[in-house]
Design a protein around this motif. Structure first.
Motif, PDB file in Angstrom:
ATOM      1  N   ASP A 107     -18.108  23.675 -33.539  1.00  0.00           N
ATOM      2  CA  ASP A 107     -17.517  23.396 -32.346  1.00  0.00           C
ATOM      3  C   ASP A 107     -16.015  22.628 -33.087  1.00  0.00           C
ATOM      4  O   ASP A 107     -15.346  21.983 -32.045  1.00  0.00           O
ATOM      5  CB  ASP A 107     -18.357  22.414 -31.602  1.00  0.00           C
ATOM      6  CG  ASP A 107     -18.846  21.183 -32.796  1.00  0.00           C
ATOM      7  OD1 ASP A 107     -18.926  21.574 -33.946  1.00  0.00           O
ATOM      8  OD2 ASP A 107     -19.261  20.035 -32.073  1.00  0.00           O
ATOM      9  N   THR A 110     -10.479  25.334 -35.461  1.00  0.00           N
ATOM     10  CA  THR A 110      -9.718  25.626 -34.463  1.00  0.00           C
ATOM     11  C   THR A 110      -9.324  27.243 -34.666  1.00  0.00           C
ATOM     12  O   THR A 110      -9.613  27.640 -35.756  1.00  0.00           O
ATOM     13  CB  THR A 110      -8.366  24.991 -34.688  1.00  0.00           C
ATOM     14  OG1 THR A 110      -7.960  25.287 -36.107  1.00  0.00           O
ATOM     15  CG2 THR A 110      -8.593  23.338 -34.430  1.00  0.00           C
ATOM     16  N   TYR A 111      -8.624  27.687 -33.739  1.00  0.00           N
ATOM     17  CA  TYR A 111      -8.205  29.212 -33.870  1.00  0.00           C
ATOM     18  C   TYR A 111      -7.293  29.482 -35.251  1.00  0.00           C
ATOM     19  O   TYR A 111      -7.442  30.231 -35.786  1.00  0.00           O
ATOM     20  CB  TYR A 111      -7.272  29.725 -32.478  1.00  0.00           C
ATOM     21  CG  TYR A 111      -8.275  29.988 -31.380  1.00  0.00           C
ATOM     22  CD1 TYR A 111      -8.893  31.262 -31.398  1.00  0.00           C
ATOM     23  CD2 TYR A 111      -8.292  29.028 -30.303  1.00  0.00           C
ATOM     24  CE1 TYR A 111      -9.778  31.544 -30.271  1.00  0.00           C
ATOM     25  CE2 TYR A 111      -9.131  29.418 -29.260  1.00  0.00           C
ATOM     26  CZ  TYR A 111      -9.934  30.656 -29.377  1.00  0.00           C
ATOM     27  OH  TYR A 111     -10.761  31.263 -28.238  1.00  0.00           O
ATOM     28  N   GLU A 112      -6.368  28.397 -35.248  1.00  0.00           N
ATOM     29  CA  GLU A 112      -5.584  28.660 -36.308  1.00  0.00           C
ATOM     30  C   GLU A 112      -6.199  28.413 -37.544  1.00  0.00           C
ATOM     31  O   GLU A 112      -5.730  29.262 -38.488  1.00  0.00           O
ATOM     32  CB  GLU A 112      -4.422  27.576 -36.277  1.00  0.00           C
ATOM     33  CG  GLU A 112      -3.318  27.812 -35.072  1.00  0.00           C
ATOM     34  CD  GLU A 112      -4.200  27.283 -33.702  1.00  0.00           C
ATOM     35  OE1 GLU A 112      -5.285  26.612 -33.650  1.00  0.00           O
ATOM     36  OE2 GLU A 112      -3.506  27.619 -32.631  1.00  0.00           O
ATOM     37  N   GLU A 113      -6.960  27.543 -37.592  1.00  0.00           N
ATOM     38  CA  GLU A 113      -7.924  27.487 -39.029  1.00  0.00           C
ATOM     39  C   GLU A 113      -8.624  28.455 -39.479  1.00  0.00           C
ATOM     40  O   GLU A 113      -8.727  29.287 -40.511  1.00  0.00           O
ATOM     41  CB  GLU A 113      -8.716  26.238 -39.031  1.00  0.00           C
ATOM     42  CG  GLU A 113      -7.872  24.898 -38.999  1.00  0.00           C
ATOM     43  CD  GLU A 113      -8.775  23.798 -38.815  1.00  0.00           C
ATOM     44  OE1 GLU A 113      -8.270  22.577 -38.976  1.00  0.00           O
ATOM     45  OE2 GLU A 113      -9.880  23.939 -38.203  1.00  0.00           O
ATOM     46  N   PHE A 114      -9.221  29.232 -38.511  1.00  0.00           N
ATOM     47  CA  PHE A 114      -9.942  30.430 -38.431  1.00  0.00           C
ATOM     48  C   PHE A 114      -9.138  31.672 -38.877  1.00  0.00           C
ATOM     49  O   PHE A 114      -9.579  32.394 -39.943  1.00  0.00           O
ATOM     50  CB  PHE A 114     -11.158  30.769 -37.263  1.00  0.00           C
ATOM     51  CG  PHE A 114     -11.740  31.897 -37.497  1.00  0.00           C
ATOM     52  CD1 PHE A 114     -12.992  31.693 -37.979  1.00  0.00           C
ATOM     53  CD2 PHE A 114     -11.304  33.213 -36.952  1.00  0.00           C
ATOM     54  CE1 PHE A 114     -14.111  32.820 -38.205  1.00  0.00           C
ATOM     55  CE2 PHE A 114     -12.173  34.315 -37.152  1.00  0.00           C
ATOM     56  CZ  PHE A 114     -13.354  34.233 -37.779  1.00  0.00           C
ATOM     57  N   ASP A 115      -8.453  31.827 -38.093  1.00  0.00           N
ATOM     58  CA  ASP A 115      -7.315  32.925 -38.509  1.00  0.00           C
ATOM     59  C   ASP A 115      -6.798  32.805 -39.868  1.00  0.00           C
ATOM     60  O   ASP A 115      -6.622  33.824 -40.646  1.00  0.00           O
ATOM     61  CB  ASP A 115      -6.095  33.148 -37.364  1.00  0.00           C
ATOM     62  CG  ASP A 115      -6.608  33.625 -36.010  1.00  0.00           C
ATOM     63  OD1 ASP A 115      -7.782  34.117 -35.968  1.00  0.00           O
ATOM     64  OD2 ASP A 115      -6.058  33.365 -35.170  1.00  0.00           O
ATOM     65  N   ARG A 116      -6.126  31.544 -40.276  1.00  0.00           N
ATOM     66  CA  ARG A 116      -5.617  31.313 -41.527  1.00  0.00           C
ATOM     67  C   ARG A 116      -6.739  31.737 -42.676  1.00  0.00           C
ATOM     68  O   ARG A 116      -6.408  32.379 -43.593  1.00  0.00           O
ATOM     69  CB  ARG A 116      -5.018  30.032 -41.748  1.00  0.00           C
ATOM     70  CG  ARG A 116      -4.608  29.642 -43.136  1.00  0.00           C
ATOM     71  CD  ARG A 116      -3.262  30.632 -43.296  1.00  0.00           C
ATOM     72  NE  ARG A 116      -2.487  30.311 -44.398  1.00  0.00           N
ATOM     73  CZ  ARG A 116      -1.861  30.895 -45.082  1.00  0.00           C
ATOM     74  NH1 ARG A 116      -1.294  32.003 -44.766  1.00  0.00           N
ATOM     75  NH2 ARG A 116      -1.081  30.389 -46.323  1.00  0.00           N
ATOM     76  N   ALA A 159     -16.353  28.969 -41.135  1.00  0.00           N
ATOM     77  CA  ALA A 159     -15.358  29.789 -41.247  1.00  0.00           C
ATOM     78  C   ALA A 159     -15.170  30.584 -42.730  1.00  0.00           C
ATOM     79  O   ALA A 159     -15.073  31.681 -42.791  1.00  0.00           O
ATOM     80  CB  ALA A 159     -13.961  29.120 -40.936  1.00  0.00           C
ATOM     81  N   SER A 163     -15.934  34.335 -44.004  1.00  0.00           N
ATOM     82  CA  SER A 163     -14.809  35.177 -44.675  1.00  0.00           C
ATOM     83  C   SER A 163     -15.329  35.674 -46.030  1.00  0.00           C
ATOM     84  O   SER A 163     -14.951  36.702 -46.440  1.00  0.00           O
ATOM     85  CB  SER A 163     -13.449  34.125 -44.964  1.00  0.00           C
ATOM     86  OG  SER A 163     -13.891  33.100 -45.897  1.00  0.00           O
TER      87      SER A 163
END
Length: 254
Positions: A107, A110-116, A159, A163
């Motif tokens: 929870d 963030t989207y940005e952290e996950f994508d990075r 995350a 990965s």
């Protein structure tokens, strides 16, 4: 350990920590080392200088990972630097070490952290292998740096864990696919290691003792502990090992 003279190795994230130790160890065994860095050129220069002052050979490659065209940019620089130092084109050893971690529970990420995280930790190695294979000679070595988090549950690093789980799967799949070329593909799974990443956790005697207690040897791992196993996997001595995730946690998972 195996003789790597005449071999060319590319180590990503080699400006410090585990990556630096692997680059230095492979250079000691005779390989020409491409020292990749993302942004810290001063640290990468220290790695190269440490290798060359010890009688080894190395050059720097700067390229941001996790962005479109990262593999193309990295290998364009790799090819150019090889030519500049008069070395034969081609690649023998690829070490996918570069990674990042945004701590957080499900929870909190963030989207940005996950994508990075995914872009750097799994998408970049995927396409670096794709481009590296066009240059890799038969009998080559691919070493992916995974993590102990893929064998146990770490909710606060979800995350990162996801990965690195992808890295384990990539390793097994590539091993089966590339066996016909004599290329081995293995993953290293470190636990707690004395690097910049763990510095804050080791800042107090209590914190250091807590991390050391994970290992049956009651100490924190050193970058050289990981690098020595990487050197084995890079050598001909490991020719009959592929598709494996090698636990290098000092018995922390026992």
């Amino acid at each position: 350990m195996g003789d790597l003279k005449g071999k060319t190795a590319l180590v990503t994230g080699a400006s410090r920590g585990i990556g630096r130790a692997i680059a230095q160890r492979l250079a000691e065994d005779g390989a020409l080392i491409a020292v990749h860095y993302g942004s810290n050129d001063a640290a990468a220069k220290e790695t190269v200088e440490g290798i060359t002052s010890a009688g080894g050979r190395a050059f720097m490659i700067g390229a941001e990972l996790g962005v479109p065209g990262d593999a193309e940019a990295l290998f364009a620089a790799f090819d150019a630097e090889l030519a500049a130092c008069g070395a034969e084109p081609g690649l023998d050893i690829l070490v996918n070490n570069a990674a990042l971690n945004f701590p957080g529970r499900i929870d909190e990420v963030t989207y940005e952290e996950f994508d990075r995280t995914v872009a750097v930790n799994i998408r970049a190695p995927f396409f670096l292998v794709q481009h590296g294979l066009r240059r890799m000679r038969d009998g080559g070595r691919i070493i992916n740096v995974s993590s102990a988090v893929t064998s146990t549950a770490h909710p606060s690093q979800i995350a990162y864990s996801v990965s690195k789980g992808g890295v384990d799967t990539l390793t097994r799949t590539l091993a089966k696919d590339l066996g016909a070329r004599g290329i081995t593909v293995n993953a290293l799974a470190p636990g707690w290691v004395e690097t910049d990443v763990t510095a804050s956790r080791r800042a107090t005697p209590e914190g250091r003792a807590a991390l050391a207690a994970y290992s049956v040897f009651n100490r924190i791992g050193r970058p050289g502990d990981i690098a020595d196993v990487a050197a084995f996997l890079a050598s001909d001595d490991s020719r009959w090992i592929t598709g494996q995730r090698i636990d290098v946690t000092g018995g922390s998972m026992l």
